[in-house]
Design an enzyme around this catalytic site. Sequence first.
Site, PDB file in Angstrom:
ATOM      1  N   ARG A  48       0.817  -1.223   0.000  1.00  0.00           N
ATOM      2  CA  ARG A  48       0.000   0.000   0.000  1.00  0.00           C
ATOM      3  C   ARG A  48       0.850   1.272   0.000  1.00  0.00           C
ATOM      4  NH1 ARG A  48      -5.113  -1.477   3.786  1.00  0.00           N
ATOM      5  NH2 ARG A  48      -5.712  -3.381   2.715  1.00  0.00           N
ATOM      6  N   ASP A 159     -15.858   8.093   9.930  1.00  0.00           N
ATOM      7  CA  ASP A 159     -14.700   7.225   9.714  1.00  0.00           C
ATOM      8  C   ASP A 159     -13.450   8.109   9.711  1.00  0.00           C
ATOM      9  OD1 ASP A 159     -14.407   4.118   8.573  1.00  0.00           O
ATOM     10  OD2 ASP A 159     -12.693   5.396   8.115  1.00  0.00           O
TER      11      ASP A 159
HETATM   12  C1  LIG Z   1     -13.333  -3.071   8.265  1.00  0.00           C
HETATM   13  S1  LIG Z   1     -14.039  -1.463   8.223  1.00  0.00           S
HETATM   14  C2  LIG Z   1     -15.598  -1.760   9.024  1.00  0.00           C
HETATM   15  C3  LIG Z   1     -16.734  -1.033   8.346  1.00  0.00           C
HETATM   16  C4  LIG Z   1     -18.133  -1.337   8.936  1.00  0.00           C
HETATM   17  N1  LIG Z   1     -18.251  -0.883  10.284  1.00  0.00           N
HETATM   18  C5  LIG Z   1     -18.473  -2.801   8.815  1.00  0.00           C
HETATM   19  O1  LIG Z   1     -18.509  -3.498   9.828  1.00  0.00           O
HETATM   20  O2  LIG Z   1     -18.665  -3.286   7.700  1.00  0.00           O
HETATM   21  C6  LIG Z   1     -13.087  -0.644   9.495  1.00  0.00           C
HETATM   22  C7  LIG Z   1     -13.091   0.871   9.380  1.00  0.00           C
HETATM   23  O3  LIG Z   1     -12.535   1.419  10.564  1.00  0.00           O
HETATM   24  C8  LIG Z   1     -11.895   2.635  10.220  1.00  0.00           C
HETATM   25  N2  LIG Z   1     -10.976   3.019  11.324  1.00  0.00           N
HETATM   26  C9  LIG Z   1      -9.821   2.420  11.689  1.00  0.00           C
HETATM   27  N3  LIG Z   1      -9.267   3.064  12.735  1.00  0.00           N
HETATM   28  C10 LIG Z   1     -10.102   4.090  13.032  1.00  0.00           C
HETATM   29  C11 LIG Z   1     -10.077   5.135  14.010  1.00  0.00           C
HETATM   30  N4  LIG Z   1      -9.070   5.251  14.894  1.00  0.00           N
HETATM   31  N5  LIG Z   1     -11.080   6.034  13.993  1.00  0.00           N
HETATM   32  C12 LIG Z   1     -12.101   5.932  13.104  1.00  0.00           C
HETATM   33  N6  LIG Z   1     -12.182   4.975  12.166  1.00  0.00           N
HETATM   34  C13 LIG Z   1     -11.187   4.063  12.129  1.00  0.00           C
HETATM   35  C14 LIG Z   1     -11.207   2.324   8.922  1.00  0.00           C
HETATM   36  O4  LIG Z   1     -10.914   3.489   8.189  1.00  0.00           O
HETATM   37  C15 LIG Z   1     -12.241   1.413   8.241  1.00  0.00           C
HETATM   38  O5  LIG Z   1     -13.034   2.120   7.328  1.00  0.00           O
END
Ligand SMILES: C[S@@+](CC[C@H](N)C(=O)[O-])C[C@H]1O[C@@H](n2cnc3c(N)ncnc32)[C@H](O)[C@@H]1O
Length: 286
Positions: A48, A159
């Site tokens: 990435r 997010d």
């Molecule tokens: C795997 S996705 C999950 C999306 C959704 N909640 C679902 O269950 O399908 C995880 C998300 O967490 C976000 N994320 C990771 N660390 C974070 C943080 N410290 N604050 C806010 N978002 C975060 C990432 O950008 C990503 O879009």
Amino acid sequence: MTALAALPPDREMEFAFSESDHRAIADMVYAESGILLPESKAKLIYGRLARRLRACGLTNFPDYLAMIERDAAEKARAVDALTTNHTSFFRENHHFEHFREHLWPGFAQRLATGGRVRVWSAACSSGEEPYSLMMTIAGQDVRAAERLASQDFRLLATDLSPSVIATARAGRYPLDTTRAMPASMRQLWCRRVGDQDELHPALRATIAFRELNLLRSWPMKRPFDVIFCRNVMIYFDDATKTRLLSRFADQMVDGGTIFIGHAERIPPDVANRFRCIGRTAFQKVS
Ligand SMILES: C[S@@+](CC[C@H](N)C(=O)[O-])C[C@H]1O[C@@H](n2cnc3c(N)ncnc32)[C@H](O)[C@@H]1O
């Protein structure tokens, strides 16, 4: 740079990637987002960030690390590139069913009599989660979605990653993505625009999409009735999970509900604040 390589030399690899490069990146991402990037993620990091090195015209990781130290925007792009944004419409649908059967009847009544309902989709990625919730609430009724916009109902969807929030706000998805919706929902709520499906404006009108890092301060003042925080804590260590869940509890009404991901657990240090009320569904008790 240490002599040990995080990834063994490979003819395909354009840049050397040492253990100390890996450690420096993992430390930075942990400090910025709470996300753990252990050794098993070396390939992912390389893949990435190699793109970012190329985009910045650099030829090695130490120069890139020096650059992100002085350039906050590039640091944010690096963190964005390293988040895992996998999601889908109606993922872990049992949570939406729980919401529809156990929570919505009371909320609908409250809204009809001028009351307030607040829901937060925390770490919503590209928006499939909050849009699924909107479709769950409205069912097959566009006017029900439109009515919500005139009631005191707010769905906040946040997010860390600016790129996924931009996708969520646009409300346009590849056809492969919208195929995960039940056919009747897709027919009603999607309109084909070129090679994508655009979601109905009535769904988009009710959701406030915002960039927000869960580890930093939260601008929201009022408590939430429901929080979805699914499939993000899996990337955090127990200390971060405990702090976050304790802040969620503080930010919820008494008796509020939180949904977490299928592989996630409430750590023991904060377990006294929640009571299990279903599959990965918890009620705030203190
Ligand atoms: C795997 S996705 C999950 C999306 C959704 N909640 C679902 O269950 O399908 C995880 C998300 O967490 C976000 N994320 C990771 N660390 C974070 C943080 N410290 N604050 C806010 N978002 C975060 C990432 O950008 C990503 O879009």
